[in-house]
Write a protein that holds these residues in place. Structure first.
Motif, mmCIF file in Angstrom:
data_model
loop_
_atom_site.group_PDB
_atom_site.id
_atom_site.type_symbol
_atom_site.label_atom_id
_atom_site.label_comp_id
_atom_site.label_asym_id
_atom_site.label_seq_id
_atom_site.Cartn_x
_atom_site.Cartn_y
_atom_site.Cartn_z
ATOM 1 N N UNK A 241 0.824 -1.198 0.000
ATOM 2 C CA UNK A 241 0.000 0.000 0.000
ATOM 3 C C UNK A 241 0.861 1.252 0.000
ATOM 4 N N UNK A 242 1.372 1.568 1.166
ATOM 5 C CA UNK A 242 2.163 2.799 1.250
ATOM 6 C C UNK A 242 3.509 2.623 0.564
ATOM 7 N N UNK A 243 3.944 1.368 0.545
ATOM 8 C CA UNK A 243 5.208 1.090 -0.132
ATOM 9 C C UNK A 243 5.092 1.470 -1.610
ATOM 10 N N UNK B 16 3.147 3.645 -2.913
ATOM 11 C CA UNK B 16 3.125 5.101 -3.060
ATOM 12 C C UNK B 16 4.517 5.699 -2.974
#
Lengths: 371, 444
Positions: free
Chosen positions: A3-5, A7
Motif C-alpha cells: 500500500x504505502x510502499x 506510493x
C-alpha cells in the motif's frame, strides 16, 4: 500487501530517473575522453585533459601554468597533439554524439507513435530521400559548396525532408494521418527512391566508391562547420520532443484511448513526426546512413529502464550517443593493425557488433518483452 | 448537474449508414443501458459521443456546448470511456496506466503530485486493483486488465462514464462489484452512465432507463420497464423471452428462449392432457420437434395454461380452481378427436380433473394412439380414493402405451411418426364411413 510502499516507490521513481540520466551523462563524458585517446597518433590522457582544459575558460590559467614548464620541443609536440585532438578527433566524436542522439531519439518517437517495434528512424523514407539527395550531389555536384557547407550534406538534408513531405502528404486523409497508411507509404517511397539511388550507382563509375561509403555512413573528414550546421536542428528537435514524452506514453497505449484521455492526437502526432524527421534528416546529412541505431537503441534502453517515455526518451538519446561514439572508436581501432590509412565506415560497426549484441540481449529477456 | 444531449445524429462508415436520427437526452444520475443485437450501432453511438467518430448530421451537446467544438482535454475532464478491449503492448505498470487517467488534469510541464496519486489509489482500491498496482499491465488477466481500465476511467473523475460492454472479461463477482460501484457513483455523485450491454439481465439490474437500437435506429427508449418487454425483445433481437419482475432482487429479469427453428414439418398433432406444470417442458419440446400441439382441459392460471398461452397453443380451458364441467369435457373430446396422438402426463388427480382421465380413455376407444407418462407412480398422485388408479388400469388394459419419462416418449414418437400417419389415415377413412352423429354417440 503493497500500500504505502507502492506510493513511496512511485515518488522515488522520479529521483531514480534523474540518477539514471546523470550516470549516463557521466558515462558519455568518460567515453568521449577515452575515445579521444584512440587513434594512430599516441596521445596520453594527461595531454588530452590539458588540451580540453585549455578550451574551458576557468581551467585555462591552470593549464597555461603547467605548459610553462615544457621545453619548446615538447610544446610544439603538444600543439600538434592539440591540433589532432581538436580538429580531427573531437569533431568526429561530437558528430558521433549528435548523430547517435538524434537517431536514437527519433527512433523512440517513431516506435511510440507507430506502436510498432519494427519502426526506426528511417521509417518515413528519410533514409532513401537522403541517399537520393547525396548520390545526386556526389555524381553531379562536385566542387560546389553551399555557404561553406559540403554540398552532399545540404543535398542529403533536403532529400530527406522531401521524402518525409512526400510520405506525409500521400498518406494524409483529410486532417488525419492514419499510422498504417503512413507506414506503408514510407515503405513504398523508400523502395522508389532507392531504385533511383541504385540507378545512380549503376551509372556512377568512379564515384561509386563515394556513394557506397556515404550509404554505409561514417564520420571521416567531419569538420566543425558541418557540425554547427546541424547542431540546432538536432538539439532543438530533441529538446522540444522531450516535452512530449507523456503524450508519447498515451499514444503508445493507443490513439483512441489517448484521445479519450485528453490528448489532441492528430496534432501531437504531426508535431512529433515533423520533429523526429527533422532530427533524422539533420543526423543523416552529417553522417550518412548509419544503420541500426534508431532501431536497436530504443529497444535496448526499454529493456533496461522500462517503457515509460519520460525516462526512455532521455536515456535512449544518451545511450545512442554512447553507442555511436564507441562504434566510431572501434571503427578506427579495428583497421589500424592492417593499414594506418584504412578506416572502416562506422555504419559497418554498428551493424556488425550491434546486431549480435541485440540478439543476445533479446534472447535473455524475450519472455518479459512484449511489444 | 451534467447534461448530455444527442440530437438527431447520423453516422456513417464510408457510405454505410450505421446510425440514423438517433436522439437522446440524459442528465446526472441517469444510468442508461444501450441495448441491441450485433451491428445495431451501439458502439458507434458511444464512439460518436466520445468524439471518435464525428456524426454526419446532428449535434451532441455537453452542457450546451457542442462536444466537437470543445478542446480534447476539456472533454476528457468530463467524459471517460471504458472500451470493449484494451490492447496495451508496452509493459506499463497497472499504476502507470491508471495514472494516465490524470492526464487531462495535469499540464504538460507538471509531474503527477500527491493529490493525483491519492485519487489514483482510491480508484484502484475500489476496483480491487491496488494489490497488483506494480505489475505490468500486459501480464494481467483479461478481467484484471479490464478493472485497471475502469480504474483509469474513474481516475479521470468524469461526470459522464461511457462503458462499452465493460463486463465481457469479468467473472460474476467482479461483474457485480464493478456494476455496484458504478451504480453507487451514478446515484451519489450524479454521474451519467451510458453502458452498452449484451447481457439483458445485467442491464435490467442496474439501468434506470434504456435505449434499444435496431439497425441504427432507436426502436424503444425510456424507462427500463417500458423498454425491456418481451415484445421489444422479440422485435429487436428476434428472440422469444419471458420478462418478469424478480421477487428477491425486485428487478426485471429476462429469460430468453432458444430461437425457434422452423419446424422440420408438421408431422402430426399431439394433444396433451396435463396440468400443474407437468406438460410445460413437453409443449416446448414437441413444438420444436415440429408437432402441432393442443392441450386440455387446463384451469386458467395453471402453470401449463400460462405456458400454453405463451407458446400460442390451443387449449380447452376451465375457470380457475374449478372442477371440469361436462361442457368443457365435451369440448376437450372434440379437440382430442382431431389429434393424431394423445399424451397423458404424470399429473396428480383429484375429483376436479378426474374427467381428464376419462378423456384419455375415450381417446383410446376412438383408436387414437395414447401414451401415458408414469414418472410418478399413480399411488402418490391419486387423491380420488382409488378412482384414478382404476381408470389408469383400464387405460392400460385397453392398449394405451405406458412410458417412464419424456425421453422415452419422444423416442417412441419419432419412431412411430410414420406409423401414426398411417394410423391417422385409416382413422380418417373409418370416420368418413361413419355419419357425424354416430361419432358423437360413440364418444358419449
Amino acid at each position: 500487501m503493497c500500500t504505502d510502499e507502492t506510493e513511496s516507490t512511485y515518488f522515488q521513481r522520479a529521483s531514480r530517473w534523474k540518477f539514471i540520466v546523470i550516470v549516463l551523462i557521466a558515462a558519455l563524458v568518460a567515453i568521449i575522453i577515452v575515445s579521444l585517446n584512440v587513434g594512430y597518433a599516441p596521445i596520453s590522457f594527461a595531454d588530452i585533459l590539458k588540451i580540453l582544459g585549455k578550451q574551458i575558460p576557468i581551467l585555462n590559467g591552470y593549464v597555461d601554468s603547467s605548459l610553462a614548464t615544457l621545453s619548446p620541443v615538447e610544446l610544439r609536440e603538444f600543439q600538434a597533439h592539440a591540433g589532432i585532438i581538436l580538429q580531427m578527433r573531437l569533431p568526429r566524436i561530437i558528430a558521433g554524439v549528435m548523430v547517435g542522439a538524434g537517431l536514437a531519439a527519433s527512433g523512440v518517437v517513431y516506435q511510440g507513435v507507430f506502436r510498432n517495434p519494427m519502426a526506426d528512424s528511417y521509417v518515413l523514407g528519410v533514409s532513401a530521400g537522403a541517399a537520393c539527395g547525396a548520390s545526386f550531389s556526389i555524381l553531379f555536384g562536385t566542387g560546389f559548396s553551399f555557404f561553406g557547407l559540403r554540398l552532399v550534406q545540404v543535398a542529403a538534408f533536403i532529400g530527406a525532408l522531401f521524402a518525409m513531405f512526400l510520405v506525409y502528404n500521400i498518406s494524409r486523409v483529410g486532417s488525419r494521418v492514419p499510422v498504417t497508411t503512413l507506414l506503408l507509404c514510407g515503405i513504398a517511397v523508400n523502395f522508389f527512391l532507392y531504385s533511383i539511388v541504385a540507378l545512380l550507382e549503376v551509372i556512377a563509375g568512379d564515384e561509386l566508391h563515394a556513394i557506397v561509403f556515404w550509404l554505409i555512413g561514417g564520420f571521416s573528414n567531419v569538420k566543425w562547420s558541418d557540425i554547427w550546421a546541424v547542431f540546432p536542428f538536432i538539439m532543438i528537435g530533441i529538446a522540444i520532443s522531450y516535452f512530449y514524452t507523456r503524450p508519447l506514453n498515451l499514444l503508445a497505449i493507443g490513439e483512441e484511448t489517448a484521445q479519450h484521455l485528453g490528448l489532441n492526437v492528430e496534432r501531437v502526432k504531426q508535431i512529433l513526426l515533423v520533429l523526429a524527421s527533422l532530427v533524422t534528416a539533420a543526423a543523416v546529412s552529417l553522417s550518412g546512413l548509419v544503420g541500426f541505431v534508431g532501431l536497436m537503441v530504443p529497444h535496448v534502453t526499454r529493456l533496461i529502464v522500462g517503457p515509460d517515455h519520460r525516462i526512455l526518451f532521455p536515456a535512449s538519446t544518451i545511450i545512442g550517443s554512447i553507442f555511436l561514439v564507441v562504434c566510431d572508436a572501434l571503427a578506427r581501432v579495428v583497421a589500424t593493425p592492417f593499414a594506418s590509412t584504412l578506416e572502416l565506415p562506422v555504419g559497418i560497426i554498428t551493424m556488425l557488433f550491434g546486431a549480435p549484441f541485440f540478439i543476445l540481449l533479446f534472447r535473455k529477456k524475450k519472455e518479459s518483452y512484449a511489444l | 448537474m451534467v447534461l448530455l444531449n444527442v440530437d438527431g445524429i447520423e453516422c456513417r462508415y464510408g457510405s454505410v449508414k450505421v446510425l440514423e436520427n438517433v436522439s437522446l437526452s440524459v442528465k446526472g444520475g441517469d444510468f442508461v443501458g444501450i441495448l441491441g443485437p450485433n451491428g445495431s450501432g451501439k458502439t458507434t453511438l458511444l464512439k460518436s459521443i466520445s468524439r471518435t467518430l464525428k456524426p454526419h448530421k446532428g449535434t451532441i451537446l455537453l452542457n450546451k456546448d457542442d462536444i466537437y467544438s470543445l478542446k480534447t482535454v476539456d472533454v476528457a475532464k468530463q467524459l471517460a470511456v471504458v472500451p470493449q478491449e484494451s490492447n496495451i503492448g508496452f509493459s506499463f505498470s497497472a499504476l502507470d496506466v491508471v495514472m494516465m487517467g490524470r492526464n487531462p488534469h495535469i499540464t504538460r510541464f507538471q509531474m503527477e503530485g500527491t493529490k493525483d496519486l491519492a485519487i489514483v489509489r482510491k480508484a484502484m482500491v475500489v476496483t480491487n486493483t491496488w494489490q497488483f498496482a506494480e505489475r505490468p499491465i500486459n501480464e494481467l488477466s483479461g478481467g484484471e486488465k479490464q478493472r485497471v481500465i475502469i480504474a483509469r476511467a474513474l481516475a479521470q473523475e468524469p461526470s459522464i462514464l461511457l462503458l462499452d460492454e465493460p463486463l465481457t472479461h469479468l467473472d460474476i463477482i467482479n461483474q457485480l462489484e464493478i456494476m455496484d460501484l458504478v451504480q453507487d457513483l451514478c446515484i451519489k455523485e450524479k454521474l451519467v452512465v451510458l453502458a452498452v450491454f449484451h447481457d439483458l439481465n445485467l442491464a435490467a439490474r442496474y439501468c434506470t432507463s434504456a435505449v434499444m437500437l435496431k439497425k441504427g435506429k432507436i426502436c424503444a427508449a425510456g424507462d427500463l420497464s417500458e423498454v425491456l418487454t418481451s415484445e421489444n425483445i422479440k422485435n429487436v433481437f428476434n428472440v422469444n423471452a419471458i420478462v418478469q419482475k424478480h421477487l428477491v432482487s425486485n428487478s426485471i429479469f429476462v429469460i430468453p428462449l432458444s430461437p425457434q427453428k422452423p419446424p422440420a414439418a408438421k408431422r402430426c398433432a399431439v394433444h396433451l392432457i396435463c396440468g400443474a406444470g407437468t406438460g410445460t417442458a413437453l409443449m416446448k419440446i414437441l413444438l420444436d420437434e415440429g408437432y402441432s400441439v393442443t392441450a386440455g382441459v387446463l384451469n386458467v392460471l395453471d402453470t401449463d395454461f400460462e405456458t400454453a398461452q405463451f407458446l400460442k397453443i390451443a387449449v380447452t380451458t376451465e375457470a380457475p380452481f374449478s372442477p371440469i364441467t361436462e361442457k368443457t369435457h365435451t369440448a376437450n373430446l372434440k379437440m382430442i378427436s382431431e389429434a393424431s396422438t394423445v399424451v397423458l402426463t404424470s399429473v396428480p388427480f383429484g375429483d376436479g380433473n378426474l374427467q381428464n382421465l376419462e378423456a384419455a380413455l375415450a381417446a383410446v376407444t376412438m383408436g387414437i394412439p395414447t401414451f401415458v407418462i408414469e414418472e410418478v407412480p399413480i399411488e402418490r398422485r391419486d387423491f380420488t380414493g382409488g378412482k384414478a388408479t382404476a381408470l389408469l388400469e383400464e387405460l392400460k388394459s385397453k392398449g394405451a402405451e405406458f412410458v417412464k419419462d419424456q425421453n422415452e416418449l419422444l423416442s417412441l414418437l419419432n419412431v412411430s411418426v410414420e406409423k401414426l400417419k398411417i394410423a391417422k389415415k385409416e382413422r380418417d377413412r373409418i370416420l368418413d364411413h361413419l355419419k357425424p352423429g354416430e361419432v358423437s354417440k360413440k364418444i358419449k
